[in-house]
Design a protein around this motif. Structure first.
Motif, PDB file in Angstrom:
ATOM      1  N   ASP A 105       0.827  -1.211   0.000  1.00 58.91           N
ATOM      2  CA  ASP A 105       0.000   0.000   0.000  1.00 58.91           C
ATOM      3  C   ASP A 105       0.863   1.263   0.000  1.00 58.91           C
ATOM      4  O   ASP A 105       0.576   2.240  -0.697  1.00 58.91           O
ATOM      5  CB  ASP A 105      -0.929   0.011   1.216  1.00 58.91           C
ATOM      6  N   THR A 114       2.541   1.620  -3.475  1.00 59.43           N
ATOM      7  CA  THR A 114       1.553   2.007  -4.484  1.00 59.43           C
ATOM      8  C   THR A 114       1.225   3.492  -4.355  1.00 59.43           C
ATOM      9  O   THR A 114       1.158   4.233  -5.361  1.00 59.43           O
ATOM     10  CB  THR A 114       0.265   1.178  -4.320  1.00 59.43           C
ATOM     11  N   ARG A 163       4.078   5.627  -5.670  1.00 61.09           N
ATOM     12  CA  ARG A 163       4.156   5.650  -7.123  1.00 61.09           C
ATOM     13  C   ARG A 163       3.041   6.505  -7.740  1.00 61.09           C
ATOM     14  O   ARG A 163       3.242   7.172  -8.763  1.00 61.09           O
ATOM     15  CB  ARG A 163       4.102   4.224  -7.669  1.00 61.09           C
TER      16      ARG A 163
END
Length: 255
Positions: free
Chosen positions: A247, A250, A253
């Protein structure tokens, strides 16, 4: 090694229980020798009533076993004739090694547990006061050297357990209280160092991710980079950010 447990109750007479356990032990040795002529040693620990103290009785029996091997007779841990020859101090080397290992591991629960075992062996055997003091000062030196090797700041190490503090101590209870204070201060220093080290490790991990999040990195990548387990790294993410590694990566990013 054969371990035998003698059942007892809290209302039993300790002296009577000791005599009975010695009689049983001697009879066991006799019967073993009837079957086969071998050298048999037998050590007996003290009576305890809590299952959590079973290990303590076992360790005492094992200590007594050493003297049984030397004397050729059954030995109870409280046998003063064997354990206090001319007040010769018996160093609790095994407990000392466990104590130092628990410091290196940062395991304060183990530090306290081993401290209690050392106190039982050192203060419970009627050794000369000066012999006990000399041993504890030697142990203090080993403790401080271990802390220094771990990277704990010298100022923190020098702030407790000073040799000068023992100069006016003349009774065992005073010496025991001093050693307890040293152990408590040791635990605080170890906890503080452990937390500081964990914070530093977490900062390094997040710096690594910030520099490499566009690459193909995983928990295994971090584990290999920092020589840590994936479980430990996952715990860092949970503790620091309240989310798992995937998490966090992600979100990084996408952000």
């Amino acid at each position: 090694m054969i371990v035998v447990l003698f059942p007892s109750s809290k209302d039993i007479d300790s002296k009577k229980c000791r005599r009975e356990s010695e009689l049983i032990a001697n009879e066991m040795v006799r019967k073993i020798n009837l079957v086969k002529k071998v050298n048999v040693a037998c050590g007996i620990g003290r009576i305890y009533f809590e299952i959590s103290e079973l290990r303590k009785s076992f360790e005492e029996a094992r200590e007594a076993l050493l003297y049984s091997e030397k004397s050729g007779r059954t030995v109870h841990f409280d046998d003063s004739e064997i354990f206090i020859k001319a007040n010769v101090f018996e160093y609790p080397m095994n407990r000392e090694r466990e104590f130092i290992e628990s410091i290196r591991a940062g395991n304060t629960d183990k530090i306290i547990g081993t401290y209690n075992e050392i106190c039982s062996l050192v203060f419970g055997n009627k050794y000369e006061f000066e012999s006990i003091k000399e041993y504890l000062l030697q142990l203090l030196s080993i403790i401080k050297r271990t802390m220094l090797e771990m990277g704990i700041e010298p100022a923190k190490i020098g702030s407790f357990g000073k040799i000068s503090e023992t100069g006016n101590l003349t009774r065992e209870d005073e010496l025991k209280s001093w050693f307890e204070m040293v152990t408590n201060s040791l635990c605080s220093a170890v906890e503080e160092f452990k937390e500081s080290k964990e914070n530093l490790t977490a900062a390094k991990i997040f710096d690594f991710i910030n520099m490499n999040y566009t690459k193909n990195i995983s928990l295994d990548t971090l584990a290999q980079e920092f020589a840590l387990s994936t479980q430990y790294i996952s715990k860092i993410f949970k503790d620091e950010y309240g989310r798992n590694f995937i998490d966090y990566l992600t979100e990084k990013r996408m952000g």
